[in-house]
Design a protein around this motif. Structure first.
Motif, PDB file in Angstrom:
ATOM      1  N   LYS A  83       0.841  -1.208   0.000  1.00  0.00           N
ATOM      2  CA  LYS A  83       0.000   0.000   0.000  1.00  0.00           C
ATOM      3  C   LYS A  83       0.877   1.259   0.000  1.00  0.00           C
ATOM      4  CE  LYS A  83      -2.927  -1.375   3.320  1.00  0.00           C
ATOM      5  NZ  LYS A  83      -4.012  -1.355   4.292  1.00  0.00           N
ATOM      6  N   LYS A  84       1.928   1.238   0.848  1.00  0.00           N
ATOM      7  CA  LYS A  84       2.832   2.409   0.928  1.00  0.00           C
ATOM      8  C   LYS A  84       3.575   2.596  -0.396  1.00  0.00           C
ATOM      9  CE  LYS A  84       4.249   1.843   5.536  1.00  0.00           C
ATOM     10  NZ  LYS A  84       5.350   1.231   6.246  1.00  0.00           N
ATOM     11  N   SER A  85       4.062   1.508  -0.971  1.00  0.00           N
ATOM     12  CA  SER A  85       4.822   1.599  -2.223  1.00  0.00           C
ATOM     13  C   SER A  85       3.934   2.160  -3.331  1.00  0.00           C
ATOM     14  CB  SER A  85       5.343   0.224  -2.655  1.00  0.00           C
ATOM     15  OG  SER A  85       6.108  -0.351  -1.639  1.00  0.00           O
ATOM     16  N   GLN A  92       4.836  -1.054 -10.657  1.00  0.00           N
ATOM     17  CA  GLN A  92       4.597  -2.471 -10.938  1.00  0.00           C
ATOM     18  C   GLN A  92       4.794  -3.277  -9.663  1.00  0.00           C
ATOM     19  OE1 GLN A  92       6.259  -3.440 -15.208  1.00  0.00           O
ATOM     20  NE2 GLN A  92       7.789  -2.203 -14.181  1.00  0.00           N
ATOM     21  N   TYR A  93       3.996  -4.338  -9.518  1.00  0.00           N
ATOM     22  CA  TYR A  93       4.128  -5.235  -8.360  1.00  0.00           C
ATOM     23  C   TYR A  93       4.210  -6.671  -8.876  1.00  0.00           C
ATOM     24  CZ  TYR A  93       2.808  -7.796  -4.068  1.00  0.00           C
ATOM     25  OH  TYR A  93       2.781  -8.676  -3.013  1.00  0.00           O
ATOM     26  N   VAL A  94       5.298  -7.349  -8.539  1.00  0.00           N
ATOM     27  CA  VAL A  94       5.470  -8.740  -8.979  1.00  0.00           C
ATOM     28  C   VAL A  94       5.403  -9.645  -7.754  1.00  0.00           C
ATOM     29  CG1 VAL A  94       6.948 -10.377 -10.203  1.00  0.00           C
ATOM     30  CG2 VAL A  94       6.966  -7.955 -10.866  1.00  0.00           C
ATOM     31  N   VAL A 169       8.031  -3.288  -7.230  1.00  0.00           N
ATOM     32  CA  VAL A 169       8.235  -3.964  -5.946  1.00  0.00           C
ATOM     33  C   VAL A 169       8.005  -5.453  -6.181  1.00  0.00           C
ATOM     34  CG1 VAL A 169       5.888  -3.297  -5.184  1.00  0.00           C
ATOM     35  CG2 VAL A 169       7.511  -4.116  -3.505  1.00  0.00           C
ATOM     36  N   PHE A 170       8.908  -6.276  -5.640  1.00  0.00           N
ATOM     37  CA  PHE A 170       8.826  -7.733  -5.775  1.00  0.00           C
ATOM     38  C   PHE A 170       8.651  -8.329  -4.381  1.00  0.00           C
ATOM     39  CE2 PHE A 170      10.358  -8.580 -10.129  1.00  0.00           C
ATOM     40  CZ  PHE A 170      10.784  -7.306 -10.484  1.00  0.00           C
ATOM     41  N   THR A 171       7.777  -9.328  -4.244  1.00  0.00           N
ATOM     42  CA  THR A 171       7.699 -10.017  -2.950  1.00  0.00           C
ATOM     43  C   THR A 171       7.876 -11.525  -3.150  1.00  0.00           C
ATOM     44  OG1 THR A 171       5.254 -10.128  -3.053  1.00  0.00           O
ATOM     45  CG2 THR A 171       6.200  -8.280  -1.858  1.00  0.00           C
ATOM     46  N   LEU A 172       8.708 -12.099  -2.293  1.00  0.00           N
ATOM     47  CA  LEU A 172       8.918 -13.550  -2.269  1.00  0.00           C
ATOM     48  C   LEU A 172       8.530 -13.987  -0.858  1.00  0.00           C
ATOM     49  CD1 LEU A 172      10.129 -15.860  -4.108  1.00  0.00           C
ATOM     50  CD2 LEU A 172      12.263 -15.517  -2.889  1.00  0.00           C
ATOM     51  N   GLU A 173       7.233 -14.251  -0.681  1.00  0.00           N
ATOM     52  CA  GLU A 173       6.654 -14.473   0.657  1.00  0.00           C
ATOM     53  C   GLU A 173       6.423 -15.960   0.894  1.00  0.00           C
ATOM     54  OE1 GLU A 173       2.619 -13.081   0.812  1.00  0.00           O
ATOM     55  OE2 GLU A 173       2.411 -13.415   2.972  1.00  0.00           O
TER      56      GLU A 173
END
Ligand code: SAM
Length: 303
Positions: A83-85, A92-94, A169-173
């Motif tokens: 949300k902040k980003s 872009q969000y990956v 922003v990339f997330t590896l959760e």
């Protein structure tokens, strides 16, 4: 629970969605996240709904105190990051290893944010079958099937419209523990190369290698039967066909990110987030229920 109730390779993705479902069943003023889509992916969701939040949490505590809250804190931590980003203009969000994550649909995000959901083809196909049709048609979401262990993320993302000139922003959760260290390392390297022309943020969660060497250090002080619980958790993942094969030291992650130009701006565990996330809803956990074995890291490229 029998292994056969899980479709190929989605046992852990279901496991995480189950915790989000349980949290969603709490009263709105008592919950930390809300995932109205989680029930679509979880076997036995109707039983969990009948049990409700309180009974499900009671049962979860009997098996592994703090496990539920740790997963929910991880979800909330990333929700806040995204949300902040997005609010600060990231384009872009990956979502790497998206599983049954529904962030793309449940958060209020600007429609200008391009979202790429990346996961293995079988899991992604099942997810798309279960989602409401109108969500799938959202113009800003693209589904990209990739197996990190033998496919090029760069090629698949570029083919799917990823724009190298735009910030991302990339997330590896909840993924690094299931894939080899080589696959994590090459994924970070590919992301760093892919985003050379614009700024990027990389989120990674990792399980602390101390879990095998000194399990007590991975839980709050006084946590009951830490060693036995640690074995139970790793056994549970292996049982659904997705064993934890890669654990990391803090230094290892720091150097892996630094080698690729990323500096860590946050490295936290449940211990750091407990009062921030659960305090406002009156559910702060006592020290002896804290589950600190997984770290949540935000790293940034020089902009
Ligand atoms: C524990 S789930 C986490 C899912 C999601 N990130 C969440 O937190 O709800 C792990 C995810 O990693 C994905 N995964 C595991 N190995 C993978 C691989 N080799 N390539 C791509 N995705 C992989 C699985 O399909 C699964 O969706």
């Amino acid at each position: 629970m029998s292994e056969s109730i899980f479709s190929a390779k989605d046992g852990t993705a279901q496991g995480v969605a189950k915790q989000r479902l349980i949290e969603t069943l709490a009263k709105p003023d008592k919950r930390v996240i809300n995932d109205p889509y989680a029930d679509r992916f979880v076997m036995g969701a109707s039983i969990i709904k009948v049990m409700g939040h309180k009974l499900s949490i009671w049962l979860a505590k009997k098996i592994a105190p703090g496990f539920h809250e740790h997963i929910i804190s991880r979800t909330r931590f990333i929700d806040d990051l995204i949300k902040k980003s997005a609010a600060s203009g990231v384009e872009q969000y990956v979502i790497l290893g998206a599983g049954y994550d529904s962030r793309a649909y449940r958060l209020e995000l600007p429609s200008s944010l391009r979202i790429f959901e990346v996961d293995q083809p079988e899991l992604q196909a099942r997810k798309r079958r279960k989602l409401p049709k109108e969500l799938l048609n959202s113009e800003n979401i693209t589904y990209v099937d990739v197996d990190f262990t033998h496919q090029s993320l760069t090629e698949r993302l570029m083919d799917s419209g990823f724009d190298q000139s735009k910030s991302a922003v990339f997330t590896l959760e909840g993924v690094s523990q299931y894939i080899t260290k080589e696959a994590v390392s090459s994924t970070i390297k590919e992301v760093a190369t892919l985003t050379q022309k614009a700024s990027s943020i990389f989120f990674i969660s990792y399980v602390n290698e101390l879990l095998n060497k000194n399990p007590e250090a991975c839980f709050g002080k006084g946590y009951p039967n830490a060693e036995k619980r640690a074995k139970l958790i790793t056994y549970g993942s292996a049982k659904v066909g997705e064993p934890w094969i890669s654990l990391y030291s803090n230094e290892e992650i720091e150097s892996l990110l630094a080698r690729n130009g990323y500096s860590i701006t946050e490295n936290v565990t449940m211990e750091d987030l407990n009062s921030q996330h659960f305090g406002p809803v009156g559910r702060t956990l006592p020290e002896n229920q804290l589950f600190n074995l997984e770290h949540f890291v935000i790293a940034r490229s020089p902009s």
